[in-house]
Motif scaffolding. Structure first.
Motif, PDB file in Angstrom:
ATOM      1  N   SER A 103       0.849  -1.210   0.000  1.00  9.09           N
ATOM      2  CA  SER A 103       0.000   0.000   0.000  1.00  9.09           C
ATOM      3  C   SER A 103       0.881   1.256   0.000  1.00  9.09           C
ATOM      4  CB  SER A 103      -0.946   0.002   1.195  1.00  9.09           C
ATOM      5  OG  SER A 103      -0.206  -0.149   2.385  1.00  9.09           O
ATOM      6  N   THR A 104       1.995   1.201   0.703  1.00 10.79           N
ATOM      7  CA  THR A 104       2.904   2.352   0.729  1.00 10.79           C
ATOM      8  C   THR A 104       3.671   2.439  -0.591  1.00 10.79           C
ATOM      9  OG1 THR A 104       3.117   2.038   3.102  1.00 10.79           O
ATOM     10  CG2 THR A 104       4.742   3.450   2.065  1.00 10.79           C
ATOM     11  N   ALA A 105       4.052   1.276  -1.126  1.00 12.01           N
ATOM     12  CA  ALA A 105       4.776   1.267  -2.407  1.00 12.01           C
ATOM     13  C   ALA A 105       3.929   1.911  -3.503  1.00 12.01           C
ATOM     14  CB  ALA A 105       5.146  -0.162  -2.782  1.00 12.01           C
ATOM     15  N   LYS A 106       2.612   1.713  -3.420  1.00 12.19           N
ATOM     16  CA  LYS A 106       1.712   2.312  -4.413  1.00 12.19           C
ATOM     17  C   LYS A 106       1.839   3.845  -4.378  1.00 12.19           C
ATOM     18  CE  LYS A 106      -3.018   1.489  -5.679  1.00 12.19           C
ATOM     19  NZ  LYS A 106      -4.299   1.038  -5.175  1.00 12.19           N
ATOM     20  N   ALA A 107       1.936   4.374  -3.169  1.00 12.79           N
ATOM     21  CA  ALA A 107       2.085   5.831  -3.033  1.00 12.79           C
ATOM     22  C   ALA A 107       3.452   6.288  -3.549  1.00 12.79           C
ATOM     23  CB  ALA A 107       1.888   6.247  -1.576  1.00 12.79           C
ATOM     24  N   TYR A 108       4.493   5.490  -3.284  1.00 11.78           N
ATOM     25  CA  TYR A 108       5.819   5.828  -3.820  1.00 11.78           C
ATOM     26  C   TYR A 108       5.801   5.830  -5.350  1.00 11.78           C
ATOM     27  CZ  TYR A 108       8.589   5.523   0.536  1.00 11.78           C
ATOM     28  OH  TYR A 108       9.152   5.732   1.762  1.00 11.78           O
ATOM     29  N   ALA A 109       5.094   4.856  -5.919  1.00 10.26           N
ATOM     30  CA  ALA A 109       5.044   4.776  -7.387  1.00 10.26           C
ATOM     31  C   ALA A 109       4.422   6.051  -7.947  1.00 10.26           C
ATOM     32  CB  ALA A 109       4.240   3.542  -7.811  1.00 10.26           C
ATOM     33  N   ARG A 110       3.322   6.483  -7.330  1.00 10.69           N
ATOM     34  CA  ARG A 110       2.670   7.714  -7.795  1.00 10.69           C
ATOM     35  C   ARG A 110       3.601   8.906  -7.594  1.00 10.69           C
ATOM     36  NH1 ARG A 110      -1.839   7.291  -4.821  1.00 10.69           N
ATOM     37  NH2 ARG A 110      -1.396   9.102  -3.536  1.00 10.69           N
ATOM     38  N   ALA A 111       4.287   8.920  -6.468  1.00 14.98           N
ATOM     39  CA  ALA A 111       5.153  10.063  -6.147  1.00 14.98           C
ATOM     40  C   ALA A 111       6.301  10.226  -7.142  1.00 14.98           C
ATOM     41  CB  ALA A 111       5.722   9.897  -4.737  1.00 14.98           C
ATOM     42  N   HIS A 112       6.812   9.102  -7.688  1.00 16.25           N
ATOM     43  CA  HIS A 112       8.026   9.204  -8.517  1.00 16.25           C
ATOM     44  C   HIS A 112       7.799   8.907  -9.993  1.00 16.25           C
ATOM     45  CE1 HIS A 112      10.506  10.127  -5.107  1.00 16.25           C
ATOM     46  NE2 HIS A 112       9.800   9.245  -4.432  1.00 16.25           N
ATOM     47  N   PHE A 113       6.595   8.452 -10.341  1.00 16.65           N
ATOM     48  CA  PHE A 113       6.288   8.239 -11.755  1.00 16.65           C
ATOM     49  C   PHE A 113       5.239   9.224 -12.277  1.00 16.65           C
ATOM     50  CE2 PHE A 113       7.720   3.520 -11.656  1.00 16.65           C
ATOM     51  CZ  PHE A 113       8.968   3.868 -12.125  1.00 16.65           C
ATOM     52  N   GLU A 114       4.755  10.114 -11.405  1.00 15.84           N
ATOM     53  CA  GLU A 114       3.780  11.129 -11.822  1.00 15.84           C
ATOM     54  C   GLU A 114       4.099  12.414 -11.083  1.00 15.84           C
ATOM     55  OE1 GLU A 114      -0.378  10.233 -11.184  1.00 15.84           O
ATOM     56  OE2 GLU A 114       0.002   8.085 -11.398  1.00 15.84           O
ATOM     57  N   GLY A 115       3.561  13.517 -11.551  1.00 16.77           N
ATOM     58  CA  GLY A 115       3.598  14.765 -10.780  1.00 16.77           C
ATOM     59  C   GLY A 115       4.967  15.425 -10.735  1.00 16.77           C
ATOM     60  N   ASP A 116       5.213  16.147  -9.655  1.00 15.80           N
ATOM     61  CA  ASP A 116       6.418  16.991  -9.543  1.00 15.80           C
ATOM     62  C   ASP A 116       7.719  16.231  -9.735  1.00 15.80           C
ATOM     63  OD1 ASP A 116       4.944  19.229  -9.034  1.00 15.80           O
ATOM     64  OD2 ASP A 116       5.282  19.228  -6.859  1.00 15.80           O
ATOM     65  N   PHE A 117       7.756  14.975  -9.284  1.00 13.48           N
ATOM     66  CA  PHE A 117       9.027  14.231  -9.282  1.00 13.48           C
ATOM     67  C   PHE A 117       9.029  13.102 -10.309  1.00 13.48           C
ATOM     68  CE2 PHE A 117       8.546  15.499  -4.626  1.00 13.48           C
ATOM     69  CZ  PHE A 117       9.182  16.723  -4.821  1.00 13.48           C
ATOM     70  N   GLU A 118       8.314  13.328 -11.411  1.00 16.92           N
ATOM     71  CA  GLU A 118       8.225  12.254 -12.417  1.00 16.92           C
ATOM     72  C   GLU A 118       9.599  11.957 -13.029  1.00 16.92           C
ATOM     73  OE1 GLU A 118       5.256  12.754 -15.447  1.00 16.92           O
ATOM     74  OE2 GLU A 118       5.936  10.929 -16.502  1.00 16.92           O
ATOM     75  N   SER A 119       9.934  10.670 -13.053  1.00 18.76           N
ATOM     76  CA  SER A 119      11.192  10.251 -13.685  1.00 18.76           C
ATOM     77  C   SER A 119      10.892   9.093 -14.633  1.00 18.76           C
ATOM     78  CB  SER A 119      12.191   9.819 -12.621  1.00 18.76           C
ATOM     79  OG  SER A 119      11.647   8.709 -11.932  1.00 18.76           O
ATOM     80  N   ASP A 120      11.909   8.632 -15.362  1.00 18.47           N
ATOM     81  CA  ASP A 120      11.719   7.536 -16.323  1.00 18.47           C
ATOM     82  C   ASP A 120      11.949   6.170 -15.674  1.00 18.47           C
ATOM     83  OD1 ASP A 120      11.236   9.220 -18.621  1.00 18.47           O
ATOM     84  OD2 ASP A 120      13.348   9.789 -18.449  1.00 18.47           O
ATOM     85  N   PHE A 121      13.011   6.086 -14.878  1.00 15.74           N
ATOM     86  CA  PHE A 121      13.334   4.859 -14.139  1.00 15.74           C
ATOM     87  C   PHE A 121      13.490   5.221 -12.669  1.00 15.74           C
ATOM     88  CE2 PHE A 121      14.840   3.681 -18.330  1.00 15.74           C
ATOM     89  CZ  PHE A 121      14.683   2.301 -18.407  1.00 15.74           C
ATOM     90  N   ILE A 122      13.194   4.280 -11.786  1.00 15.39           N
ATOM     91  CA  ILE A 122      13.539   4.450 -10.373  1.00 15.39           C
ATOM     92  C   ILE A 122      14.318   3.223  -9.901  1.00 15.39           C
ATOM     93  CG2 ILE A 122      11.618   5.974  -9.749  1.00 15.39           C
ATOM     94  CD1 ILE A 122      10.175   3.544  -8.597  1.00 15.39           C
ATOM     95  N   THR A 123      15.093   3.401  -8.837  1.00 17.44           N
ATOM     96  CA  THR A 123      15.774   2.250  -8.224  1.00 17.44           C
ATOM     97  C   THR A 123      14.936   1.758  -7.043  1.00 17.44           C
ATOM     98  OG1 THR A 123      17.080   3.739  -6.817  1.00 17.44           O
ATOM     99  CG2 THR A 123      18.096   3.008  -8.872  1.00 17.44           C
ATOM    100  N   LEU A 124      14.883   0.424  -6.891  1.00 15.66           N
ATOM    101  CA  LEU A 124      14.123  -0.187  -5.800  1.00 15.66           C
ATOM    102  C   LEU A 124      14.984  -1.206  -5.078  1.00 15.66           C
ATOM    103  CD1 LEU A 124      10.672  -0.943  -7.509  1.00 15.66           C
ATOM    104  CD2 LEU A 124      11.247   0.987  -6.017  1.00 15.66           C
ATOM    105  N   ASN A 125      14.710  -1.375  -3.795  1.00 13.94           N
ATOM    106  CA  ASN A 125      15.396  -2.372  -2.980  1.00 13.94           C
ATOM    107  C   ASN A 125      14.440  -3.555  -2.769  1.00 13.94           C
ATOM    108  OD1 ASN A 125      16.559  -3.861  -0.940  1.00 13.94           O
ATOM    109  ND2 ASN A 125      17.333  -2.059   0.141  1.00 13.94           N
ATOM    110  N   PRO A 126      14.766  -4.741  -3.258  1.00 14.46           N
ATOM    111  CA  PRO A 126      13.819  -5.875  -3.209  1.00 14.46           C
ATOM    112  C   PRO A 126      13.917  -6.698  -1.936  1.00 14.46           C
ATOM    113  CG  PRO A 126      15.789  -6.576  -4.322  1.00 14.46           C
ATOM    114  CD  PRO A 126      16.036  -5.122  -3.893  1.00 14.46           C
ATOM    115  N   TYR A 127      14.798  -6.289  -1.025  1.00 15.14           N
ATOM    116  CA  TYR A 127      15.080  -7.181   0.098  1.00 15.14           C
ATOM    117  C   TYR A 127      13.937  -7.243   1.125  1.00 15.14           C
ATOM    118  CZ  TYR A 127      19.478  -8.461  -1.967  1.00 15.14           C
ATOM    119  OH  TYR A 127      20.415  -8.994  -2.824  1.00 15.14           O
TER     120      TYR A 127
END
Ligand SMILES: O=C(O)c1cc(=O)[nH]c(=O)n1[C@@H]1O[C@H](COP(=O)(O)O)[C@@H](O)[C@H]1O
Length: 289
Positions: A103-127
């Motif tokens: 549920s939190t990851a969903k918010a991170y996805a919106r935060a970094h793939f849309e809006g003010d901080f939109e980017s093309d790729f993001i780095t994620l930690n799968p651990y």
């Protein structure tokens, strides 16, 4: 798929990814004296570096911590930097290394793939587990976004967990690699690589052939070149015919001016020279497969 754009950019401009880990102590007095707010200082330094290198690099990686550290003004510089790179037609990797419940990851996805901080790729930690990756996949499938998931990192502490042997069945990083492989195949670009890539540190040579062979269709983000000791020979095994990966250097490029008497005025052209030297080092070691 975003990976096709990155692949094309690498075909045209080589593998060097400029890391904009813009700490205040890296910024020359010429910029500090001309601009007074933190957002202008960080942004105008980045802009000069971007303008001096955009024709010779495929992408930029912006490490969010260096901007977060300055609060709201830092984040304004972060936003302006991402926008500037994307408006110039280059590719931007937001190095945010997120990991959380879905549920939190969903918010991170919106935060970094849309809006003010939109980017093309993001780095994620799968651990934290692969349910923490799932919420980003809709953006990969439908919104032309990509991921770089940590696999085997560049730091010495990588050995603490990533190299542990799982009951004689192989190392943790290989298990993570297999999981990345499993999810990545659904998001293949025309170029033959997936929009779900992996982060592999360019500081240990020993496992690079094994990782490249196991993950033939996974595109790599390779940090560790330069300031952490990585050299062309350490990173080329992750590439295939000169493509299949981007090699990040941050301090090695943006602070290279400090070695020169006239560096303060010409920090951007010394950054360009550092990129050209790095490209030469990588291509002189590149094998054709
Ligand atoms: O995900 C990353 O980018 C990353 C993974 C890793 O294993 N090692 C690593 O150094 N990085 C990042 O790559 C950059 C390396 O910076 P320099 O050592 O100055 O070139 C930093 O932004 C790190 O946060």
């Amino acid at each position: 798929m975003i990976i096709d754009r990155l692949y094309e950019e690498v075909e045209k401009k080589g593998n060097v990814c400029v890391g904009l880990d813009t700490a205040l102590e890296y910024i020359p007095s010429t910029i500090l004296n001309n601009y007074h707010s933190i957002d202008d200082i960080l942004f105008y330094f980045n802009k000069r570096i971007i303008d001096a290198t955009i024709d010779i690099v495929p992408c930029y990686k912006v490490q969010i911590a260096f901007y977060e550290a300055h609060g709201l003004n830092g984040m304004l510089a972060y936003k302006k930097t991402l926008e500037y790179i994307r408006n110039k037609g280059s590719v931007v990797v937001a190095d945010i290394k997120r990991a959380d419940i879905s549920s939190t990851a969903k918010a991170y996805a919106r935060a970094h793939f849309e809006g003010d901080f939109e980017s093309d790729f993001i780095t994620l930690n799968p651990y934290m587990g692969f349910d923490s990756i799932t919420p980003y996949l809709d953006y990969v499938e439908n919104k032309n976004k990509g991921l770089f998931i940590l696999l085997r990192t560049s730091n010495d502490g990588a050995k603490d967990i990533q190299y542990l042997d799982i009951n004689g069945n192989g190392k943790v990083y290989n298990y993570i690699g297999d999981k990345i492989k499993d999810i990545s195949y659904k998001y293949m670009g025309k170029c033959g690589y997936s929009s779900i890539g992996a982060v592999v540190g360019g500081t240990h040579l020993e496992e690079s052939d094994e990782i490249r062979n196991r993950l033939g269709k996974v595109f790599f983000l390779i940090p560790g070149y330069g300031a952490q000791g990585g050299k062309g020979k350490d990173v080329v095994s992750y590439l295939k015919n000169g493509n299949g990966g981007i090699v990040n250097s941050s301090r090695g490029i943006i602070t290279s001016y400090k070695k020169y008497d006239d560096g303060v005025e010409k920090f951007d052209s010394y950054a360009r020279d550092a990129v050209l030297d790095m490209k030469e080092d990588i291509s002189s070691e590149t094998k054709t497969i």
